[in-house]
Design an enzyme around this catalytic site. Sequence first.
Site, PDB file in Angstrom:
ATOM      1  N   TRP A   1       0.804  -1.217   0.000  1.00  0.00           N
ATOM      2  CA  TRP A   1       0.000   0.000   0.000  1.00  0.00           C
ATOM      3  C   TRP A   1       0.843   1.277   0.000  1.00  0.00           C
ATOM      4  CZ3 TRP A   1      -4.537  -1.641   3.818  1.00  0.00           C
ATOM      5  CH2 TRP A   1      -5.360  -2.551   3.152  1.00  0.00           C
TER       6      TRP A   1
ATOM      7  N   HIS B   1     -19.320  -3.928   7.691  1.00  0.00           N
ATOM      8  CA  HIS B   1     -19.523  -2.901   6.661  1.00  0.00           C
ATOM      9  C   HIS B   1     -20.946  -2.375   6.651  1.00  0.00           C
ATOM     10  CE1 HIS B   1     -15.966  -5.133   5.240  1.00  0.00           C
ATOM     11  NE2 HIS B   1     -15.535  -3.911   5.094  1.00  0.00           N
TER      12      HIS B   1
HETATM   13  N1  GLN Z   1      -6.431  -3.332  12.762  1.00  0.00           N
HETATM   14  C1  GLN Z   1      -7.040  -2.738  11.635  1.00  0.00           C
HETATM   15  C2  GLN Z   1      -8.384  -2.152  12.024  1.00  0.00           C
HETATM   16  O1  GLN Z   1      -9.039  -2.715  12.826  1.00  0.00           O
HETATM   17  C3  GLN Z   1      -7.244  -3.737  10.511  1.00  0.00           C
HETATM   18  C4  GLN Z   1      -7.886  -3.102   9.305  1.00  0.00           C
HETATM   19  C5  GLN Z   1      -7.947  -3.959   8.065  1.00  0.00           C
HETATM   20  O2  GLN Z   1      -7.985  -5.145   8.124  1.00  0.00           O
HETATM   21  N2  GLN Z   1      -8.014  -3.363   6.906  1.00  0.00           N
HETATM   22  O3  GLN Z   1      -8.807  -1.133  11.521  1.00  0.00           O
END
Ligand code: GLN
Length: 762
Positions: free
Chosen positions: A564, A697
């Site tokens: 990323w 989500h």
């Molecule tokens: N530890 C991160 C969170 O809880 C993990 C996020 C992810 O998996 N994209 O936001």
Amino acid sequence: MAKIKSSNLGYPRIGENREWKRALEAYWNRTISEEELTEKTDAIRLENLKKQKEQGIDLIPVGDFSLYDHVLDTSVTFGIVPERYNYSGGKVNIDTYFAIARGIDDAVASEMTKWFNTNYHYIVPELDGVKPKLVENRALDYYKEAKENLGIDGKPVILGPITYLKLSKGYEPNEFNQLVDTFLPLYVQILQELAEAGATWVQIDEPIFSTNVSEEIVEAAEKVYRVFAKEVPEIKIIFQTYFEKVFHFERISQLPVAGIGLDFVHGDSLELLRTYGFPQDKVLAAGIIDGRNVWRANIEEKLTLLETIQRFVHDDQLIIQPSSSLLHVPVTKTLEEKIDSVILEGLSFADEKLQEVVTLTKGLVTGRKSIQTEIYEVKEALGNLQATYRSNKEVREEITNLTLEDAKRNEIFSERIKLQEERFKLPLLPTTTIGSLPQTPEVRSTRTKWRKGEITDKDYTQFVFDQINRWIAIQEEIDIDVLVHGEFERNDMVEYFGEKFNGFSVTEYGWVQSYGSRCVKPPLIFGDVSWDKPITVKESVYAQSLTNRPVKGMLTGPVTILNWSFVHDTTPRYEIMKQIALALQKEIEALEENGIKIIQVDEPALREGLPLDHEKWEEYLEESAYAFRLATATVAADTQIHTHMCYSNFEDIFDCIDALDADVISIETSRSHGELVSTFEENTYTKEIGLGVYDIHSPRIPAVNEIKQNINRALQTITPKQFWVNPDCGLKTRKEDETIAALKVMVEAAKEVRKEQLTTQR
Ligand code: GLN
Ligand code: ZN
């Protein structure tokens, strides 16, 4: 006189200041009308075209612009709208368009997924039983617009039928050829209308051929492009591929098209030319400038590459262009004011990349001498970058001396877990969360104020500590077994570390589109990476001081940080991954020394980083697992290492997940439970694991029984002793009340199943 041309494949949509994003969101919030949205986005699009013209690009792409996503644009071109949106034919109106992308109250959004190996997401077309019709010709509209407003004879960009269909769902594999036949005349019509309007060059994107497609798919392409050649002979089609070399090049290069576009940055396309040569009746659109990265190109090396390519083609066969659409890089570096000047000199965003294309074209046409100044300038800039930041002897030595042993914990899992059980005495089916807790408007605005210097460091720290304090109490109250501090101090899980490791930098305006209006600002890895002081210890230690329950330390893993970020390309990627791993190892040791007993190292990007070429998978997975283990291997046996992954086509990476040797893994699954559980039927996994039991989500609060069902389903293949109960992913996007309500339900469900398990065991 040589007729070498310069070209572009696509330009970022978002505008220099993300004006595009703001316009879209304003429209979604109903603060501007459709007319105003159109006005604003028309202006952005025309400005983008104007810039490319002024830069001196010969073949300027039109139709690459989008109000959301170009795959969705292709769907609506053909009136492909899933039934649930009550579409009744004709040109798809803008609200229906956005509804497909974002969902509305009574119809969920279409699925969204990653565009090849990028962090751009497209809307997956749903073809179930639909009858495609050409309801608008976007390519034509944009072609005319550019011609009428700016006198640009643009190169329309169209997503090719084979790639479009391969990326769609809602049909059986044996229906593929029939679907091709259905779409073929519609594509012909698009091309015919373009020809009538005077278009010459058309870029048809077929990146699916940069993946390991079967011979059958090649056959389908042969048929399609034969029809195009016959029906629309006046159009010069460039069959455009990118992100990897072309598979089946021998046949693809013989397609009856005017040109083939190859990526000379990410695949070994030169090797293809050496092996198979290049047909003398076609144009070679050579992707020379990296469309996926933000570093300046070494003009001299690129010129040498082009001179090698010239051995295979005549000058009038050659087009010089970026390796892919510039959608994947930020717009311009000219806005950056805060970044270190040595780094800035080494950067090249979309506008600068087009300048590089033009320079190279000039260099080839009028000779190396004519671009001597440019060659010299780049050399100096890249040399400075190298000398200042890419020569950390200590780190480089550490990397060279690494052995397999360095990435191995002293005790095997079965021994470690005994010690960990004794230490933590967790109940059966322990509950936990993934890390982040709600980032309320207050959390965000306080961070912004602090960044702007409106509040002091001390006040900001106090604010973060107050949040931690409040949430440790809430988690105890809900009766979660393993707690988190909540990540209130983080804006983004990669950028947060990017700002603190040596060798990283962040930009102010380096945004790229991720999906819809959502943009991300990947950190830059400009040099050798190293660690010099604790990053997360303060918050973790504070959180742990408030409770007797274990609080997880929370880090982002080396693979995800690498995937990323915009990584410089003078050191091999896997070496940089190891540098990041070593930096994380030091952070993990610091956490452990300060009393943190459980440490989670997230790797949500592990799956998406899989190379397009399957032959490169093994190396990637091995290197990834090695880096993860390197970061986590030095802790004591009774320190528990967790990891987390977002939904990841699990079968592909099952062995790698095991090879991470994490004591506990949590995986996002609630939208694909069946699939995952079956993976576990076929493979044995002995370590501890939490399959997300509810979808974070959605704002919806799950019912106790739903969660119990999810747990019980998993328990058919995973033993209760192995299983952890947790949500799918981090909770930062949810509201506080939703989060508390959902977590209460989750804990209650866990307790009920726990009780049932204990009675049956007895
Ligand atoms: N530890 C991160 C969170 O809880 C993990 C996020 C992810 O998996 N994209 O936001
Ligand atoms: Zn996740």
